[in-house]
Write an enzyme that holds these catalytic residues in place. Sequence first.
Site, PDB file in Angstrom:
ATOM      1  N   ASP A  85      -2.339  -2.369  10.439  1.00 41.37           N
ATOM      2  CA  ASP A  85      -2.755  -2.399   9.078  1.00 41.37           C
ATOM      3  C   ASP A  85      -3.125  -3.535   8.247  1.00 41.37           C
ATOM      4  O   ASP A  85      -3.465  -3.495   7.240  1.00 41.37           O
ATOM      5  CB  ASP A  85      -1.356  -1.852   8.179  1.00 41.37           C
ATOM      6  CG  ASP A  85      -0.855  -0.516   8.546  1.00 41.37           C
ATOM      7  OD1 ASP A  85      -1.778   0.181   8.878  1.00 41.37           O
ATOM      8  OD2 ASP A  85       0.245  -0.060   8.081  1.00 41.37           O
ATOM      9  N   LYS A  93       0.658  -1.010  -0.080  1.00 42.59           N
ATOM     10  CA  LYS A  93      -0.051  -0.137  -0.065  1.00 42.59           C
ATOM     11  C   LYS A  93       0.585   1.383  -0.096  1.00 42.59           C
ATOM     12  O   LYS A  93       2.002   1.304   0.419  1.00 42.59           O
ATOM     13  CB  LYS A  93      -0.744   0.047   1.377  1.00 42.59           C
ATOM     14  CG  LYS A  93      -0.181   0.119   2.637  1.00 42.59           C
ATOM     15  CD  LYS A  93      -0.042   1.390   3.142  1.00 42.59           C
ATOM     16  CE  LYS A  93       0.824   1.355   4.353  1.00 42.59           C
ATOM     17  NZ  LYS A  93       1.536   2.490   4.839  1.00 42.59           N
ATOM     18  N   ALA A 131       0.759  -7.105   4.751  1.00 38.53           N
ATOM     19  CA  ALA A 131       0.288  -7.585   3.588  1.00 38.53           C
ATOM     20  C   ALA A 131       0.359  -9.192   3.639  1.00 38.53           C
ATOM     21  O   ALA A 131      -0.479 -10.203   3.523  1.00 38.53           O
ATOM     22  CB  ALA A 131       0.843  -6.878   2.297  1.00 38.53           C
TER      23      ALA A 131
HETATM   24  P1  ATP Z   1       4.615  -0.513   7.919  1.00 42.53           P
HETATM   25  O1  ATP Z   1       4.273   0.455   6.670  1.00 42.53           O
HETATM   26  O2  ATP Z   1       3.307  -1.330   8.407  1.00 42.53           O
HETATM   27  O3  ATP Z   1       5.204   0.101   8.827  1.00 42.53           O
HETATM   28  P2  ATP Z   1       6.789  -1.321   6.693  1.00 42.53           P
HETATM   29  O4  ATP Z   1       6.612  -1.776   5.142  1.00 42.53           O
HETATM   30  O5  ATP Z   1       7.536  -0.072   7.118  1.00 42.53           O
HETATM   31  O6  ATP Z   1       5.362  -1.452   7.293  1.00 42.53           O
HETATM   32  P3  ATP Z   1       7.591  -4.279   6.749  1.00 42.53           P
HETATM   33  O7  ATP Z   1       8.239  -4.529   5.532  1.00 42.53           O
HETATM   34  O8  ATP Z   1       6.364  -4.902   6.915  1.00 42.53           O
HETATM   35  O9  ATP Z   1       7.773  -2.503   7.199  1.00 42.53           O
HETATM   36  O10 ATP Z   1       8.858  -4.705   8.074  1.00 42.53           O
HETATM   37  C1  ATP Z   1       9.033  -3.899   9.247  1.00 42.53           C
HETATM   38  C2  ATP Z   1       9.942  -5.061   9.863  1.00 42.53           C
HETATM   39  O11 ATP Z   1       9.197  -6.236  10.237  1.00 42.53           O
HETATM   40  C3  ATP Z   1      11.036  -5.506   9.267  1.00 42.53           C
HETATM   41  O12 ATP Z   1      12.388  -4.735  10.282  1.00 42.53           O
HETATM   42  C4  ATP Z   1      11.236  -6.826   9.165  1.00 42.53           C
HETATM   43  O13 ATP Z   1      12.255  -7.280   9.623  1.00 42.53           O
HETATM   44  C5  ATP Z   1      10.010  -7.323  10.117  1.00 42.53           C
HETATM   45  N1  ATP Z   1       9.035  -8.481   9.486  1.00 42.53           N
HETATM   46  C6  ATP Z   1       8.643  -9.555   9.849  1.00 42.53           C
HETATM   47  N2  ATP Z   1       7.691 -10.114   9.198  1.00 42.53           N
HETATM   48  C7  ATP Z   1       8.135  -9.713   8.109  1.00 42.53           C
HETATM   49  C8  ATP Z   1       7.519  -9.983   6.811  1.00 42.53           C
HETATM   50  N3  ATP Z   1       6.681 -10.896   6.375  1.00 42.53           N
HETATM   51  N4  ATP Z   1       8.035  -9.109   5.764  1.00 42.53           N
HETATM   52  C9  ATP Z   1       8.705  -7.955   5.896  1.00 42.53           C
HETATM   53  N5  ATP Z   1       9.291  -7.644   7.034  1.00 42.53           N
HETATM   54  C10 ATP Z   1       8.848  -8.485   8.073  1.00 42.53           C
END
Ligand code: ATP
Length: 289
Positions: A137, A11, A105
Amino acid sequence: MDSICIKARAKINLALDVLRKREDGYHDVRMIMQSISLHDDVFLSLIDEKSIRISCDKVWVPSNSDNIAYKAAKVLMDKFDLQKGIDIKIVKNIPVAAGLAGGSANAAAVLKGMNELFSLNLEQEELMQIGKTIGADVPFCIKGGTMLAEGIGEILSDIEPLKNVDIVLVKPKISVSTAWVYKNLNIEKIVLRPDTDYIIGLIEKGDLQNLGRKMVNVLETVTVKKYEIINEIKEKLIKLGAFGSMMSGSGPTVFGIFENKLTAQKAYEEINNDDRWDCILTETFYEER
Ligand code: ATP
């Protein structure tokens, strides 16, 4: 059926406002969430052993119980006392810790896929209730489309979908933690907030040009101060013809919205020539309900 592949879509935020810090430490927000076509593939297979196996093609994503997709599976296993196990394989395309809700997601995909594989027959609303216990989210990621998200992000209202809008994502090669951004946000000192209701009106009219001008993410007040590169990318995208450009979520990914595929493609080719960041060409995603 004993296996399934679910597309876990990322998103962006078309507006992000933080209203207040709550006593439980969370923040009340008002944001416009928009699904995009960029997705991870989440492969799920039933296994006889009553356990959860998880792997990911990117070594920096946890392949254990720290993975939010694992947590989603565990919640369903426990809640419904499932007698078989699940194998989860994640193929990552969504940049990690980038403000694109990749983890949420993935968790949403696990809930949706396990609902099918275990014939749980849960309604979308029930899946969203469960999702809320995993992450703010996750309910949005279950539903997708264009939504107003309130509360901590879990109270969702439909907005007329923004269909086939071309987007360029630029993810600088820096790490920004969501916790750090919120910790450094001074809510009282926010001068420029999005006029979220007005922006919803622009989305409903399909007025991309004014949408581009009006988008505001209050979290930029924190990140831009420390990472000048975020402003640099925003300015570059505007110079390359974007109607508007903004940081998504807590960053550091910046996106630009474009008039059509051609202008987006051209901008992508121009901006992609810099090894300080990674670029992705995508579009808004909408699923007929
Ligand atoms: P948001 O926008 O909800 O804050 P984000 O896109 O900034 O999310 P994510 O990619 O979801 O961040 O990752 C955040 C942290 O979660 C990372 O540091 C990662 O190590 C951990 N993590 C745990 N599970 C997952 C996963 N399935 N995919 C990505 N990161 C994950």
